[in-house]
Scaffold this motif. Structure first.
Motif, PDB file in Angstrom:
ATOM      1  N   GLY A  56       0.815  -1.205   0.000  1.00  0.00           N
ATOM      2  CA  GLY A  56       0.000   0.000   0.000  1.00  0.00           C
ATOM      3  C   GLY A  56       0.852   1.258   0.000  1.00  0.00           C
ATOM      4  O   GLY A  56       0.508   2.257  -0.647  1.00  0.00           O
ATOM      5  N   GLU A  57       1.980   1.221   0.725  1.00  0.00           N
ATOM      6  CA  GLU A  57       2.854   2.383   0.853  1.00  0.00           C
ATOM      7  C   GLU A  57       4.264   2.132   0.329  1.00  0.00           C
ATOM      8  O   GLU A  57       4.994   3.079   0.064  1.00  0.00           O
ATOM      9  CB  GLU A  57       2.896   2.829   2.322  1.00  0.00           C
ATOM     10  CG  GLU A  57       1.541   3.298   2.815  1.00  0.00           C
ATOM     11  CD  GLU A  57       1.476   3.473   4.316  1.00  0.00           C
ATOM     12  OE1 GLU A  57       0.444   3.958   4.804  1.00  0.00           O
ATOM     13  OE2 GLU A  57       2.447   3.120   5.012  1.00  0.00           O
ATOM     14  N   ASP A  58       4.630   0.904   0.239  1.00  0.00           N
ATOM     15  CA  ASP A  58       5.874   0.546  -0.447  1.00  0.00           C
ATOM     16  C   ASP A  58       5.782  -0.919  -0.847  1.00  0.00           C
ATOM     17  O   ASP A  58       4.925  -1.654  -0.370  1.00  0.00           O
ATOM     18  CB  ASP A  58       7.100   0.823   0.417  1.00  0.00           C
ATOM     19  CG  ASP A  58       7.358  -0.275   1.439  1.00  0.00           C
ATOM     20  OD1 ASP A  58       6.375  -0.947   1.848  1.00  0.00           O
ATOM     21  OD2 ASP A  58       8.504  -0.469   1.842  1.00  0.00           O
ATOM     22  N   ILE A  59       6.646  -1.331  -1.745  1.00  0.00           N
ATOM     23  CA  ILE A  59       6.688  -2.727  -2.186  1.00  0.00           C
ATOM     24  C   ILE A  59       7.958  -3.353  -1.622  1.00  0.00           C
ATOM     25  O   ILE A  59       9.067  -2.937  -1.976  1.00  0.00           O
ATOM     26  CB  ILE A  59       6.674  -2.833  -3.723  1.00  0.00           C
ATOM     27  CG1 ILE A  59       5.347  -2.294  -4.264  1.00  0.00           C
ATOM     28  CG2 ILE A  59       6.882  -4.269  -4.170  1.00  0.00           C
ATOM     29  CD1 ILE A  59       5.204  -2.389  -5.765  1.00  0.00           C
ATOM     30  N   ILE A  95       4.810  -5.938  -9.626  1.00  0.00           N
ATOM     31  CA  ILE A  95       3.442  -6.019  -9.107  1.00  0.00           C
ATOM     32  C   ILE A  95       2.781  -4.645  -9.137  1.00  0.00           C
ATOM     33  O   ILE A  95       1.591  -4.515  -9.414  1.00  0.00           O
ATOM     34  CB  ILE A  95       3.458  -6.589  -7.671  1.00  0.00           C
ATOM     35  CG1 ILE A  95       3.949  -8.035  -7.688  1.00  0.00           C
ATOM     36  CG2 ILE A  95       2.075  -6.510  -7.037  1.00  0.00           C
ATOM     37  CD1 ILE A  95       4.042  -8.669  -6.312  1.00  0.00           C
ATOM     38  N   GLY A  96       3.571  -3.593  -8.873  1.00  0.00           N
ATOM     39  CA  GLY A  96       3.025  -2.238  -8.888  1.00  0.00           C
ATOM     40  C   GLY A  96       2.548  -1.811 -10.260  1.00  0.00           C
ATOM     41  O   GLY A  96       1.638  -0.971 -10.371  1.00  0.00           O
ATOM     42  N   ARG A  97       3.128  -2.364 -11.318  1.00  0.00           N
ATOM     43  CA  ARG A  97       2.707  -1.995 -12.674  1.00  0.00           C
ATOM     44  C   ARG A  97       1.439  -2.717 -13.101  1.00  0.00           C
ATOM     45  O   ARG A  97       0.777  -2.299 -14.053  1.00  0.00           O
ATOM     46  CB  ARG A  97       3.838  -2.304 -13.658  1.00  0.00           C
ATOM     47  CG  ARG A  97       5.105  -1.489 -13.408  1.00  0.00           C
ATOM     48  CD  ARG A  97       6.109  -1.658 -14.536  1.00  0.00           C
ATOM     49  NE  ARG A  97       6.628  -3.017 -14.617  1.00  0.00           N
ATOM     50  CZ  ARG A  97       7.700  -3.448 -13.964  1.00  0.00           C
ATOM     51  NH1 ARG A  97       8.352  -2.627 -13.144  1.00  0.00           N
ATOM     52  NH2 ARG A  97       8.122  -4.698 -14.083  1.00  0.00           N
ATOM     53  N   LEU A  98       1.090  -3.794 -12.402  1.00  0.00           N
ATOM     54  CA  LEU A  98      -0.056  -4.600 -12.816  1.00  0.00           C
ATOM     55  C   LEU A  98      -1.187  -4.595 -11.797  1.00  0.00           C
ATOM     56  O   LEU A  98      -2.167  -5.318 -11.960  1.00  0.00           O
ATOM     57  CB  LEU A  98       0.400  -6.044 -13.056  1.00  0.00           C
ATOM     58  CG  LEU A  98       1.477  -6.231 -14.133  1.00  0.00           C
ATOM     59  CD1 LEU A  98       1.913  -7.683 -14.185  1.00  0.00           C
ATOM     60  CD2 LEU A  98       0.974  -5.781 -15.498  1.00  0.00           C
ATOM     61  N   SER A  99      -1.054  -3.786 -10.751  1.00  0.00           N
ATOM     62  CA  SER A  99      -2.082  -3.743  -9.712  1.00  0.00           C
ATOM     63  C   SER A  99      -2.126  -2.341  -9.127  1.00  0.00           C
ATOM     64  O   SER A  99      -1.504  -1.417  -9.651  1.00  0.00           O
ATOM     65  CB  SER A  99      -1.767  -4.772  -8.611  1.00  0.00           C
ATOM     66  OG  SER A  99      -0.608  -4.393  -7.894  1.00  0.00           O
ATOM     67  N   GLU A 100      -2.859  -2.197  -8.013  1.00  0.00           N
ATOM     68  CA  GLU A 100      -2.971  -0.909  -7.341  1.00  0.00           C
ATOM     69  C   GLU A 100      -1.949  -0.760  -6.221  1.00  0.00           C
ATOM     70  O   GLU A 100      -2.102   0.103  -5.350  1.00  0.00           O
ATOM     71  CB  GLU A 100      -4.390  -0.724  -6.783  1.00  0.00           C
ATOM     72  CG  GLU A 100      -5.466  -0.696  -7.860  1.00  0.00           C
ATOM     73  CD  GLU A 100      -6.852  -0.516  -7.282  1.00  0.00           C
ATOM     74  OE1 GLU A 100      -6.943  -0.156  -6.087  1.00  0.00           O
ATOM     75  OE2 GLU A 100      -7.829  -0.731  -8.005  1.00  0.00           O
ATOM     76  N   ALA A 101      -0.926  -1.580  -6.218  1.00  0.00           N
ATOM     77  CA  ALA A 101       0.146  -1.441  -5.218  1.00  0.00           C
ATOM     78  C   ALA A 101       0.884  -0.123  -5.437  1.00  0.00           C
ATOM     79  O   ALA A 101       0.762   0.516  -6.489  1.00  0.00           O
ATOM     80  CB  ALA A 101       1.105  -2.621  -5.312  1.00  0.00           C
ATOM     81  N   ALA A 102       1.644   0.288  -4.423  1.00  0.00           N
ATOM     82  CA  ALA A 102       2.319   1.587  -4.450  1.00  0.00           C
ATOM     83  C   ALA A 102       3.211   1.723  -5.680  1.00  0.00           C
ATOM     84  O   ALA A 102       4.117   0.914  -5.895  1.00  0.00           O
ATOM     85  CB  ALA A 102       3.149   1.764  -3.183  1.00  0.00           C
TER      86      ALA A 102
END
Length: 364
Positions: free
Chosen positions: A331-334, A343-350
């Motif tokens: 949510g705030e960092d990976i 994962i951040g490029r394919l989801s709503e992760a930070a």
């Protein structure tokens, strides 16, 4: 149906120990606040212990422990599904590896034939191994703490008192000791049942004695706090305006001691926006209480993004500031972004990691 005798045969997949290991990992999640079955955790590890104990070899025990851990993590963090989607399965599979070695140790100590030496070792080594495991899962660079068994006792004051001695990790060790003692009482036979009974009695008696010996906190007054939460508003300007509108509805005659804005309530760096700081100062004067606001913004316009809690007084001075140190994983960092950044490029992760603070910074 079996063609020879007409009996119903259980499908092979339902008889899979690996499937039941994964399903059993969800049991401790029923201790979460929504269900709050805190007592269940004292027997929730018995399926894992039985699966490890009956494994034909260490490799099978390792696989069962891994799948149990993956199920445990997936159940504890199912609420991350809207952000991570299917990638949560990968997170669960990775973190489940922490339980792999624990299950091998359980297999080594609990497999038949049980002896007095291995019984005593199981009652001591497995709780100790849980402490090491959870300390590793609490490493902030990994995004921890992840899924601590001790957090299940958040509403049980006598057991919660152990946190004063060893944090949630000591509570987890106590939970595992009780699970192991119950299992050994079930399978140990009359000759060995005295060991788990004695261990459980000593542990429970120690918890009770510590809870009684702890002094009750003495009250020193009443703190009246108003919490301002406008809900999910993605636009930072609209979110600030909504928070200000709700704060104006508070009046000084309510005798407030503190007004708290929700996390990420401000999406601007207050050092770069003196107009917003001035408005917050005015709101503090109006309510007669300092404002504790949370800023989620890029610092200095070009620096990193910090999540900062800032205490503002009615005279416009900044009383204290704290930059968040333990960031919410994904949510705030990976965690381990070089490996998991995709994962951040394919989801709503930070999309960008927040920067970590170093500690409280009192300004006056």
């Amino acid at each position: 149906l079996d063609r020879d005798d007409g009996r119903v045969r259980t499908p092979r997949w339902l008889r899979s120990r690996l499937l039941w290991a994964f399903v059993a990992g969800w049991l401790p999640t029923l201790t979460l606040p929504r269900a709050s079955l805190w007592w269940l955790v004292y027997v929730a590890l018995i399926p894992l212990l039985l699966l490890a104990r009956t494994a034909p070899d260490a490799r099978s025990a390792a696989f069962r422990g891994w799948l149990w851990g993956a199920g445990f993590i997936l159940g504890m963090y199912h609420w991350l599904l809207p952000n991570l989607h299917v990638f949560l399965l990968g997170v669960a599979a990775t973190l489940g590896l922490f339980w792999l070695a624990w299950a091998v140790l359980a297999w080594h100590l609990l497999r038949d034939p049980l002896t007095a030496g291995r019984t005593v070792a199981a009652l001591t080594a497995l709780p100790a191994a849980t402490t090491v495991l959870e300390l590793a899962m609490s490493w902030d660079r990994l995004g921890g703490p992840w899924a601590l068994l001790g957090s299940s006792q958040w509403n049980v004051p006598p057991v919660r008192a152990l946190a004063a001695l060893g944090g949630p990790w000591l509570i987890s060790a106590f939970i595992v000791l009780v699970n192991v003692a119950v299992l050994l009482a079930m399978v140990g036979g009359p000759r060995l049942r005295g060991y788990p009974a004695a261990a459980a009695a000593i542990a429970i008696g120690g918890v009770a004695a510590w809870a009684i010996a702890m002094p009750d906190p003495s009250g020193s007054g009443v703190l009246r706090v108003a919490v301002v939460q406008p809900g999910v508003v993605h636009n930072p300007t609209a979110r600030f305006d909504a928070g200000a509108t709700l704060t104006r509805q508070l009046t000084a005659d309510q005798a407030l001691d503190l007004v708290v804005w929700a996390e990420s309530g401000i999406g601007f760096d207050l050092d770069e926006r003196p107009d917003l700081r001035a408005e917050l100062t005015m709101l503090s004067r109006q309510t007669g209480a300092p404002l504790l606001v949370n800023v989620d913004a890029r610092r200095g316009g070009r620096g990193g993004i910090y999540k900062s809690s800032i205490l503002l007084g009615p005279d416009g001075q900044e009383l204290a500031r704290y930059d968040k140190r333990r960031l919410v994983p994904f949510g705030e960092d990976i965690p381990m972004r070089p490996l998991l950044g995709w994962i951040g490029r394919l989801s709503e992760a930070a999309a960008e990691d927040r920067r970590r603070g170093t500690g409280p910074d009192r300004r006056s």
